[in-house]
Design an enzyme around this catalytic site. Sequence first.
Site, PDB file in Angstrom:
ATOM      1  N   GLU A 197       9.024  -0.370  15.126  1.00  0.00           N
ATOM      2  CA  GLU A 197       8.041   0.599  14.934  1.00  0.00           C
ATOM      3  C   GLU A 197       6.779   0.429  15.704  1.00  0.00           C
ATOM      4  O   GLU A 197       5.738   0.456  15.292  1.00  0.00           O
ATOM      5  CB  GLU A 197       7.995   1.521  13.636  1.00  0.00           C
ATOM      6  CG  GLU A 197       9.231   2.112  13.012  1.00  0.00           C
ATOM      7  CD  GLU A 197       9.026   2.762  11.865  1.00  0.00           C
ATOM      8  OE1 GLU A 197       8.047   2.486  11.240  1.00  0.00           O
ATOM      9  OE2 GLU A 197       9.646   3.640  11.389  1.00  0.00           O
ATOM     10  N   CYS A 212     -10.431  -4.823  21.123  1.00  0.00           N
ATOM     11  CA  CYS A 212     -10.688  -6.068  21.322  1.00  0.00           C
ATOM     12  C   CYS A 212     -11.373  -6.235  22.808  1.00  0.00           C
ATOM     13  O   CYS A 212     -10.980  -5.408  23.726  1.00  0.00           O
ATOM     14  CB  CYS A 212     -10.047  -6.972  20.928  1.00  0.00           C
ATOM     15  SG  CYS A 212      -8.598  -7.618  22.189  1.00  0.00           S
ATOM     16  N   CYS A 266      -8.528  -5.971  25.496  1.00  0.00           N
ATOM     17  CA  CYS A 266      -8.076  -4.578  25.625  1.00  0.00           C
ATOM     18  C   CYS A 266      -9.166  -3.683  26.559  1.00  0.00           C
ATOM     19  O   CYS A 266      -8.578  -3.090  27.219  1.00  0.00           O
ATOM     20  CB  CYS A 266      -7.645  -4.019  24.446  1.00  0.00           C
ATOM     21  SG  CYS A 266      -6.109  -4.742  23.476  1.00  0.00           S
ATOM     22  N   GLU A 287      17.194   4.116  11.527  1.00  0.00           N
ATOM     23  CA  GLU A 287      16.888   4.278   9.710  1.00  0.00           C
ATOM     24  C   GLU A 287      16.854   5.406   9.305  1.00  0.00           C
ATOM     25  O   GLU A 287      16.647   6.528   9.925  1.00  0.00           O
ATOM     26  CB  GLU A 287      15.402   3.434   9.626  1.00  0.00           C
ATOM     27  CG  GLU A 287      14.995   2.097   9.898  1.00  0.00           C
ATOM     28  CD  GLU A 287      13.457   1.711   9.505  1.00  0.00           C
ATOM     29  OE1 GLU A 287      13.077   2.289   8.780  1.00  0.00           O
ATOM     30  OE2 GLU A 287      13.104   0.808  10.306  1.00  0.00           O
ATOM     31  N   TRP A 321       6.829   6.524  -0.250  1.00  0.00           N
ATOM     32  CA  TRP A 321       5.461   6.696   0.686  1.00  0.00           C
ATOM     33  C   TRP A 321       5.472   8.157   0.765  1.00  0.00           C
ATOM     34  O   TRP A 321       4.440   8.530   1.161  1.00  0.00           O
ATOM     35  CB  TRP A 321       5.455   5.902   1.946  1.00  0.00           C
ATOM     36  CG  TRP A 321       6.762   5.908   2.913  1.00  0.00           C
ATOM     37  CD1 TRP A 321       7.975   5.203   3.122  1.00  0.00           C
ATOM     38  CD2 TRP A 321       6.956   7.471   3.502  1.00  0.00           C
ATOM     39  NE1 TRP A 321       8.712   5.748   3.884  1.00  0.00           N
ATOM     40  CE2 TRP A 321       8.315   6.955   4.458  1.00  0.00           C
ATOM     41  CE3 TRP A 321       6.360   8.580   4.107  1.00  0.00           C
ATOM     42  CZ2 TRP A 321       8.900   7.793   5.331  1.00  0.00           C
ATOM     43  CZ3 TRP A 321       7.055   9.165   5.011  1.00  0.00           C
ATOM     44  CH2 TRP A 321       8.051   9.166   5.607  1.00  0.00           C
ATOM     45  N   GLU A 358       7.535  -2.434  -0.817  1.00  0.00           N
ATOM     46  CA  GLU A 358       8.795  -1.385  -0.803  1.00  0.00           C
ATOM     47  C   GLU A 358       9.989  -1.656  -1.671  1.00  0.00           C
ATOM     48  O   GLU A 358      10.888  -1.342  -1.640  1.00  0.00           O
ATOM     49  CB  GLU A 358       9.351  -1.470   0.692  1.00  0.00           C
ATOM     50  CG  GLU A 358       8.481  -1.001   1.662  1.00  0.00           C
ATOM     51  CD  GLU A 358       8.863  -1.050   3.125  1.00  0.00           C
ATOM     52  OE1 GLU A 358       9.584  -1.981   3.688  1.00  0.00           O
ATOM     53  OE2 GLU A 358       8.391   0.140   3.809  1.00  0.00           O
ATOM     54  N   HIS A 408      11.513   1.428  -2.953  1.00  0.00           N
ATOM     55  CA  HIS A 408      12.065   2.273  -1.566  1.00  0.00           C
ATOM     56  C   HIS A 408      13.664   2.149  -1.604  1.00  0.00           C
ATOM     57  O   HIS A 408      14.052   1.243  -1.835  1.00  0.00           O
ATOM     58  CB  HIS A 408      11.669   1.785  -0.417  1.00  0.00           C
ATOM     59  CG  HIS A 408      11.961   2.758   0.819  1.00  0.00           C
ATOM     60  ND1 HIS A 408      13.307   2.955   1.314  1.00  0.00           N
ATOM     61  CD2 HIS A 408      11.215   3.412   1.575  1.00  0.00           C
ATOM     62  CE1 HIS A 408      13.239   3.775   2.359  1.00  0.00           C
ATOM     63  NE2 HIS A 408      11.688   3.975   2.637  1.00  0.00           N
TER      64      HIS A 408
HETATM   65  C1  GLA Z   1       9.617   2.388   8.282  1.00  0.00           C
HETATM   66  C2  GLA Z   1       9.804   0.739   8.658  1.00  0.00           C
HETATM   67  C3  GLA Z   1      10.606   0.320   7.719  1.00  0.00           C
HETATM   68  C4  GLA Z   1      10.260   0.589   6.350  1.00  0.00           C
HETATM   69  C5  GLA Z   1      10.381   2.238   6.194  1.00  0.00           C
HETATM   70  C6  GLA Z   1      10.364   2.661   4.818  1.00  0.00           C
HETATM   71  O1  GLA Z   1      10.702   3.134   8.907  1.00  0.00           O
HETATM   72  O2  GLA Z   1      10.483   0.663   9.930  1.00  0.00           O
HETATM   73  O3  GLA Z   1      10.469  -1.182   7.857  1.00  0.00           O
HETATM   74  O4  GLA Z   1       8.928   0.354   6.089  1.00  0.00           O
HETATM   75  O5  GLA Z   1       9.682   2.767   7.125  1.00  0.00           O
HETATM   76  O6  GLA Z   1      10.436   4.061   4.814  1.00  0.00           O
HETATM   77 ZN    ZN Z   2      -6.635  -6.194  21.704  1.00  0.00          ZN
END
Ligand code: GLA
Ligand code: ZN
Length: 667
Positions: A152, A159, A162, A309, A317, A357, A360
């Site tokens: 992700e 900085c 950048c 995922e 969350w 997590e 989760h």
């Molecule tokens: C994201 C991340 C995972 C995890 C999930 C939890 O999608 O990629 O590593 O943290 O959220 O929902």
């Molecule tokens: Zn930077």
Amino acid sequence: MEKKFFDFIIHGGDYNPDQWIKTPEIWDEDMRLMKLAHINSATVSIFAWSLLEPEEGVYNFEWLDTIMDKLHANGISAILATPSGARPPWLAQKYPEVLRVEETGIRNEFGVRHNHCLTSPVYREKVRNINRMLAERYKNHPALKMWHISNEYCGECHCELCQEAFRNWLKDYYHNDIEELNEKWWNGFWSHRVNDWSQINSPKSRGENHVSAMKLCWNRFVSDSHISFYENEIAPLREITPDIPITTNFMKLYDGIDYQKFAKKMDLVSWDNYPAWDKGRNEDEALSTAFVHDAFRSMKDGQPFFMMESTPSLVNWHDVNKLPHSGMQELSSIQAVAHGADSVQYFQWRKSRGGHEKYHGAVVDHCGHENTRVFRDITRLGKVLEKLSGVVGGYSESKVAVICDWENIWATKHFCGFNNLKRDYTDECIKWYAPFYKKSISVDVIPMDADYSKYDLVVAPFLYMLKDGTDKRIEEYVANGGNFVATYLSGLVDSNDMCYLGGFPANNLKNVFGIWNEETDSLPEGMKNTATFGGKEYDVVHVCDIIHSTGAEILGEYKQDFYAGMPAVTKNTFGKGTAYYAAFRNDSDFTADFCNMLIDEIKINADTEIKADDGIVIRKRGSHIFVMNFTDSEKAVTLNSIYTNVITDEKAEGTVKIPACSYVVLK
Ligand code: GLA
Ligand code: ZN
């Protein structure tokens, strides 16, 4: 056309055996449980860098060797991750430049994840190095089937490295001509003319933040930085494992990266899907999720994507983490497959014992055994997915496209004017997607520079900014027989957020639509105008253009204020095609009524001839027909011929009942 990476639907998820290094008996139990749950893939070592390289230049791959061997021995494919999403503390300590500097100018300390500078040569080198080690070590391992790059990608860094990279990016973008930049940013305004590149810094709240052209450039730069970071990551993988496909997991409609541009660099698109089911609005949630699936499917011309995922039960969350009931998790997974996913993957396989997590959802809970509701659900779904392997690789064709363009997401956020409170571009796109979705008509979600020629209808809500050449593309498409819909505040600015001169919409679009837009009114919350259309009246809310017809047929008019009697909806024949302009925003039935008129007029067919109750959504993928009911009541469909229920192998004909929150797949 087909593009297959596997012959079956991938059923798996994030697997973190590195957290259980001291209890290898758990690894064996994982293998037993994975097979039991019909899991065929595991995404390994996403956040394992501190175990893989516990000290600089000291490597520990033995545990991963064992895991890769175990996966292979149990017939489970490994999607091997590169670990750049979270770095080991020693790396941050020794090379502080790898840590991100926030907009405040303060460098972050070590912590959390995604906390790296996108430019830092040291970080790029360290990432390349660990990726090379992984590729060298596992290049011939039979379990290795795909690369999962980082995790992700998101965020930005301010900085000095950048800042300098941003200035270089600008030099490139504006042909090394600072006067060109002054002109394109309209820097005469407020005395902002620069005479040296060094006078430019990243936008920030205590500095420059009112030059929208600059903010657009910053968005493009940050997005390009992520892409070049990714290209740096994959260089050793492409070299050492040229045949292993590469993906990275995207996040919904995250606007920090131009996903439509990034997708072109990937072998396959994947995304992480976390709808908030069972909070009383499942149909809305299904609609917006379907839109996102279609956006990702469209990014590579209809090529199947991965749902990298999703949660097997709850997340940790949301403000309040409601447990979805069992059917919902299954229906949500089936929806992904129906819209083009070749995988159903979870975060996470096993709950971590500690850490952020630990509450989760996971396939395996802290209890550690298979006698749980969630485990049974996932096992049942695993069997269902095995029955659906016939869909793998299959493309679907859409005759309708909705433009939802990442650069326009940025542009519609940055400008100041009109209604500054109601500016939700992607929601508007979903609103215009909805009528087709509800009628089971497949829709592609495309950027404005896509090829329109394969569509019977292209709908472009709130197309405020036009990338270079977009006006010409629309003109050509309509001239050649296409049907194009634009709505309020369209064609106002070019890619530098500079207004087109000579009246809106831009350039020759005034002729294409047969209108010109003289003014735009904004209505405070609670204030309304009325527009007529098709014998009905609709509320005009938030924003509306006051347009003149210069030849377009007037389909509807405003009823109040000084612009009463002026056109609100128009239709214009241009060349062999038709261009429609819906000049106002409505938050109730107008969009659906207008689109239904288009569906009839242009003769757009649903994906199948199956007759269904309202609330049922049908998606065709190859020879498979997915009939989904996200409502909370039983619905029925009437089949036009004899089908087979792919999951039960029974014959299906006549009227078939679909219980609340469930589905059937027919062939
Ligand atoms: C994201 C991340 C995972 C995890 C999930 C939890 O999608 O990629 O590593 O943290 O959220 O929902
Ligand atoms: Zn930077």
